[in-house]
Design a protein around this motif. Structure first.
Motif, mmCIF file in Angstrom:
data_model
loop_
_atom_site.group_PDB
_atom_site.id
_atom_site.type_symbol
_atom_site.label_atom_id
_atom_site.label_comp_id
_atom_site.label_asym_id
_atom_site.label_seq_id
_atom_site.Cartn_x
_atom_site.Cartn_y
_atom_site.Cartn_z
ATOM 1 N N ASN A 230 30.171 36.397 55.606
ATOM 2 C CA ASN A 230 29.689 37.751 54.934
ATOM 3 C C ASN A 230 28.347 37.391 53.874
ATOM 4 O O ASN A 230 28.748 36.438 53.053
ATOM 5 C CB ASN A 230 30.793 38.390 54.128
ATOM 6 C CG ASN A 230 30.322 39.471 53.085
ATOM 7 O OD1 ASN A 230 30.955 39.908 52.022
ATOM 8 N ND2 ASN A 230 29.151 39.902 53.165
ATOM 9 N N SER B 210 26.046 42.505 53.206
ATOM 10 C CA SER B 210 26.541 43.294 51.976
ATOM 11 C C SER B 210 25.649 43.390 51.038
ATOM 12 O O SER B 210 24.996 42.319 50.759
ATOM 13 C CB SER B 210 28.043 43.193 51.606
ATOM 14 O OG SER B 210 28.196 42.023 51.035
ATOM 15 N N LEU C 147 28.379 47.297 48.710
ATOM 16 C CA LEU C 147 29.234 46.694 47.693
ATOM 17 C C LEU C 147 29.235 47.357 46.412
ATOM 18 O O LEU C 147 27.991 47.666 45.921
ATOM 19 C CB LEU C 147 28.526 45.199 47.540
ATOM 20 C CG LEU C 147 29.170 44.112 46.908
ATOM 21 C CD1 LEU C 147 30.716 43.797 47.030
ATOM 22 C CD2 LEU C 147 28.370 42.782 46.858
ATOM 23 N N HIS D 125 33.128 47.386 50.506
ATOM 24 C CA HIS D 125 33.687 46.445 49.532
ATOM 25 C C HIS D 125 33.505 46.652 48.143
ATOM 26 O O HIS D 125 32.511 47.024 47.567
ATOM 27 C CB HIS D 125 32.706 44.950 49.803
ATOM 28 C CG HIS D 125 32.444 44.407 50.989
ATOM 29 N ND1 HIS D 125 31.919 43.313 51.484
ATOM 30 C CD2 HIS D 125 33.074 44.848 52.116
ATOM 31 C CE1 HIS D 125 32.163 42.923 52.821
ATOM 32 N NE2 HIS D 125 32.776 44.158 53.294
ATOM 33 N N LEU E 104 37.148 45.964 51.908
ATOM 34 C CA LEU E 104 37.398 44.264 51.529
ATOM 35 C C LEU E 104 37.251 44.487 50.096
ATOM 36 O O LEU E 104 36.553 45.364 49.275
ATOM 37 C CB LEU E 104 36.265 43.576 52.014
ATOM 38 C CG LEU E 104 36.080 42.291 51.496
ATOM 39 C CD1 LEU E 104 35.885 41.112 52.564
ATOM 40 C CD2 LEU E 104 35.416 41.867 50.352
ATOM 41 N N TYR F 212 37.242 42.018 46.214
ATOM 42 C CA TYR F 212 36.964 41.036 45.598
ATOM 43 C C TYR F 212 37.506 41.157 43.984
ATOM 44 O O TYR F 212 37.554 42.188 43.681
ATOM 45 C CB TYR F 212 35.329 40.848 45.585
ATOM 46 C CG TYR F 212 34.474 41.717 44.613
ATOM 47 C CD1 TYR F 212 34.256 41.355 43.350
ATOM 48 C CD2 TYR F 212 34.130 42.743 45.190
ATOM 49 C CE1 TYR F 212 33.614 42.318 42.618
ATOM 50 C CE2 TYR F 212 33.261 43.638 44.324
ATOM 51 C CZ TYR F 212 33.050 43.506 42.998
ATOM 52 O OH TYR F 212 32.448 44.295 42.497
#
Length: 250
Positions: A117, A152, A174, A195, A217, A219
């Motif tokens: 990624n 991203s 993102l 994300h 996703l 983080y």
């Protein structure tokens, strides 16, 4: 491309943040080696442009925090950047580690069957050209690969430029907090995924994003209990600094 990826997500549940998380100097090949050592099949990294438009790995706008150099990254050529020690700050075992180019990382990841990624991380004032040049370089370096890198960015202008330059490469928006107009953003950029900071996600938002047909996703997930909760909500991927606490699954 995007519709296919929405139906068949090729990336594993766990992704090594900045190569090797906190176990090695970030955004270096030493970090990627840690990822492989811990059984990770995917990693994330930050990519920006040098003064002479070489795609290389660095998170910050300056080189001060993660190297023995000083100053704005966008003002340094790749030859100047390559002279810096990007590992010594993490410990003597990593002294002399270089700031890798995206080409360096592509060669390593393809040799190790590691998926990537790429976070497009432009320096101030270089959003569009960074998106365009990183996408073009990624397309060249991963030509013929079974699974292309996922691009991203927090910067919509960078993603828009990447989309125009290499529309076949998959993209993800993102964000820290998930904006109310996330559907419009993902549709406009023809993204396959969203994300976000895992603290910003709720079970209801996760359900809505998944029902809309996108991958999700989060983080930076470092606690095993958080990981289990997010996966139970249907999150597809977790980016983590703690490769030692979250064992690679698949």
């Amino acid at each position: 491309m995007s519709q296919h990826l929405k139906q068949s997500w090729p990336y594993p549940e766990l992704v090594a943040h900045r190569g090797g998380g906190t176990l090695a100097p970030e955004n270096t090949l030493a970090g990627f080696r840690e990822g492989i050592r811990y059984g990770y099949r995917a990693a994330e990294c930050d990519v920006k442009l040098s003064a002479d438009n070489v795609c290389f790995l660095l998170h910050d706008d300056t080189v001060d925090r993660t190297s023995n150099g000083q100053g704005e990254a966008k003002l340094k050529t790749m030859a100047e950047l390559s002279m810096l020690d990007a590992g010594g700050w993490k410990g003597a075992a990593f002294a002399g580690e270089a700031l890798p180019t995206l080409a360096n990382v592509a060669a390593y990841c393809r040799a190790q069957d590691m998926l990537l990624n790429i976070e497009i991380k432009p320096c101030p004032g270089r959003f569009e050209e960074t998106g365009r040049l990183v996408a073009q370089e990624a397309a060249r370096l991963w030509a013929g690969a079974a699974v292309p890198p996922l691009l991203s960015s927090f910067e919509i202008d960078a993603l828009r430029a990447a989309q125009a330059a290499e529309p076949a490469l998959p993209r993800a928006f993102l964000c820290e907090d998930i904006p109310a107009n996330w559907r419009e953003i993902l549709r406009e950029l023809d993204c396959v995924a969203l994300h976000c900071d895992h603290h910003a996600l709720t079970a209801e938002l996760a359900r809505d994003i998944k029902q809309a047909g996108y991958q999700l996703l989060c983080y930076t997930v470092n606690d095993p209990a958080d990981a289990e909760r997010l996966l139970a909500w249907g999150v597809d991927g977790l980016c983590t600094d703690r490769l030692d606490l979250l064992p690679a699954r698949r």
